[in-house]
Design an enzyme around this catalytic site. Structure first.
Site, PDB file in Angstrom:
ATOM      1  N   ASN A   9       1.052  -1.203  -0.036  1.00 49.83           N
ATOM      2  CA  ASN A   9      -0.065   0.027   0.058  1.00 49.83           C
ATOM      3  C   ASN A   9       0.850   1.183   0.078  1.00 49.83           C
ATOM      4  OD1 ASN A   9      -1.737   1.929   0.525  1.00 49.83           O
ATOM      5  ND2 ASN A   9      -2.505   1.457   2.574  1.00 49.83           N
ATOM      6  N   LYS A  11       0.122   4.052  -0.259  1.00 51.10           N
ATOM      7  CA  LYS A  11      -0.387   5.283   0.247  1.00 51.10           C
ATOM      8  C   LYS A  11      -0.515   6.634  -0.430  1.00 51.10           C
ATOM      9  CE  LYS A  11      -0.160   3.225   4.815  1.00 51.10           C
ATOM     10  NZ  LYS A  11      -0.239   3.451   6.304  1.00 51.10           N
ATOM     11  N   HIS A  98      -9.397   1.258   4.906  1.00 49.95           N
ATOM     12  CA  HIS A  98      -8.163   1.377   5.566  1.00 49.95           C
ATOM     13  C   HIS A  98      -8.488   2.337   6.662  1.00 49.95           C
ATOM     14  CE1 HIS A  98      -4.208   2.598   6.488  1.00 49.95           C
ATOM     15  NE2 HIS A  98      -3.608   1.410   5.680  1.00 49.95           N
ATOM     16  N   GLU A 100      -6.856   4.639   7.833  1.00 45.44           N
ATOM     17  CA  GLU A 100      -6.657   6.079   7.473  1.00 45.44           C
ATOM     18  C   GLU A 100      -8.043   6.686   6.723  1.00 45.44           C
ATOM     19  OE1 GLU A 100      -2.974   5.621   5.658  1.00 45.44           O
ATOM     20  OE2 GLU A 100      -2.156   5.190   7.365  1.00 45.44           O
ATOM     21  N   GLU A 170      -5.034  -4.933  10.667  1.00 41.91           N
ATOM     22  CA  GLU A 170      -3.954  -3.806  10.749  1.00 41.91           C
ATOM     23  C   GLU A 170      -4.369  -3.091  12.120  1.00 41.91           C
ATOM     24  OE1 GLU A 170      -2.270  -2.876   6.676  1.00 41.91           O
ATOM     25  OE2 GLU A 170      -3.777  -1.108   6.988  1.00 41.91           O
ATOM     26  N   GLY A 176       2.867   2.563  10.797  1.00 41.99           N
ATOM     27  CA  GLY A 176       3.442   3.908  10.587  1.00 41.99           C
ATOM     28  C   GLY A 176       4.294   4.139  11.966  1.00 41.99           C
ATOM     29  N   SER A 216       3.776  -1.880  10.209  1.00 42.01           N
ATOM     30  CA  SER A 216       5.276  -1.655  10.281  1.00 42.01           C
ATOM     31  C   SER A 216       5.941  -3.157  10.141  1.00 42.01           C
ATOM     32  CB  SER A 216       5.804  -1.422  11.887  1.00 42.01           C
ATOM     33  OG  SER A 216       4.882  -0.063  12.130  1.00 42.01           O
TER      34      SER A 216
HETATM   35  P1  13P Z   1       3.177   0.428   7.670  1.00 45.53           P
HETATM   36  O1  13P Z   1       3.668  -0.774   7.194  1.00 45.53           O
HETATM   37  O2  13P Z   1       4.028   1.809   7.070  1.00 45.53           O
HETATM   38  O3  13P Z   1       3.142   0.659   9.120  1.00 45.53           O
HETATM   39  O4  13P Z   1       1.682   0.663   6.800  1.00 45.53           O
HETATM   40  C1  13P Z   1       0.838  -0.244   7.030  1.00 45.53           C
HETATM   41  C2  13P Z   1      -0.422   0.103   6.557  1.00 45.53           C
HETATM   42  O5  13P Z   1      -1.236   0.959   6.865  1.00 45.53           O
HETATM   43  C3  13P Z   1      -0.716  -0.855   5.115  1.00 45.53           C
HETATM   44  O6  13P Z   1      -1.874  -0.375   4.747  1.00 45.53           O
END
Ligand code: 13P
Length: 254
Positions: A9, A11, A98, A100, A170, A176, A216
């Site tokens: 992803n 982002k 997601h 976010e 997640e 992150g 992560s």
């Molecule tokens: P990170 O691997 O940067 O923690 O992000 C995970 C994520 O949100 C994947 O959708």
């Protein structure tokens, strides 16, 4: 046996030229053994066709997915992409729900369910994200919270549709932050999700659905997570933006 599934992803990272370079770098690291893993790159929507074109030119088995879609086929939905549009552009997957998008763009369980049903109706596979906040984890209600998200996302589905879906667990506190769930913490929830799928849709659906861990995930921690019986792969943010790291993560699944 479920085929491992690794998705990147990206982002809101990578302009078109950057996306082309990153895709070429990942494609150049491809080995025949990677065919044992389903691999999906999910770049920003402006990059989708360019990433697809690089992989198509290389005759790669790596697929491309969107990070979000609208459930309507067309209409006055400024800023949105429809499922027929991404399908025409070569996409086979879309991330849905997601954290976010849930927290920053007010995506509700009901919207997630509409997107899941529309994707399946359009012949695409949803990668449905679920996961609890730190407050929920500290309150000890993670399992019930996450399973309720799964149940809401899959409301109205037929058990025959479940194997086409992917769930990504997640935990928000691990995204992150560099703070990964331990393999045991991740396995506990992924196992509980599978049990809920079994309860709702039966043995075959539970046996076949791929459940990913995200948060992560990186080369240093992938082995322990992937070794868990109910973790079938990863949804990777930061580490998917580095071709060497992403290649290591794919190879950890083989
Ligand atoms: P990170 O691997 O940067 O923690 O992000 C995970 C994520 O949100 C994947 O959708």
């Amino acid at each position: 046996m479920r085929k491992p599934f690794m998705a990147g992803n990206w982002k809101m990272h990578e302009s078109i030229p950057e996306a082309v370079v990153l895709t070429q770098q990942i494609s150049n690291r491809y080995k025949g053994s990677w065919d044992a893993v389903d691999i999906v790159l999910c770049p920003p929507s402006i990059d989708l066709r360019a990433v697809w074109s690089v992989l198509d030119f290389d005759k790669s088995s790596i697929s491309v997915g969107a990070q979000n879609v609208h459930w309507e086929n067309e209409g006055a939905f400024t800023g949105e992409l429809s499922i027929p549009m991404i399908k025409d552009a070569g996409m086979k997957f879309s991330i849905v729900g997601h954290s976010e998008r849930r927290s920053m763009f007010a995506e509700t369980d009901e919207m997630v369910n509409r997107k899941v049903r529309a994707l399946l109706a359009g012949g695409l596979s949803p990668i449905v994200c679920v996961g609890e906040s730190l407050a929920i984890r500290d309150a000890g209600t993670s399992m019930e919270y996450v399973c309720a998200q799964v149940e809401a996302a899959f409301a109205g589905l037929d058990s025959s549709q479940i194997p086409s879906c992917i769930i990504a667990y997640e935990p928000i506190w691990a995204i992150g932050t560099g703070r990964t769930a331990t393999p045991e913490q991740a396995e506990e929830i992924c196992k509980g999700i599978r049990a809920r799928v079994q309860h709702l849709f039966g043995d075959d659906a539970a046996e076949q659905i791929r459940i990913l861990y995200g948060g992560s995930m990186k080369p240093a921690n992938v082995e322990g997570l992937i070794a868990m019986p109910d973790i079938d792969g990863g949804l990777i943010g930061g580490a998917s933006l580095k071709a060497d790291d992403f290649a290591s993560l794919v190879e950890a699944c083989i």
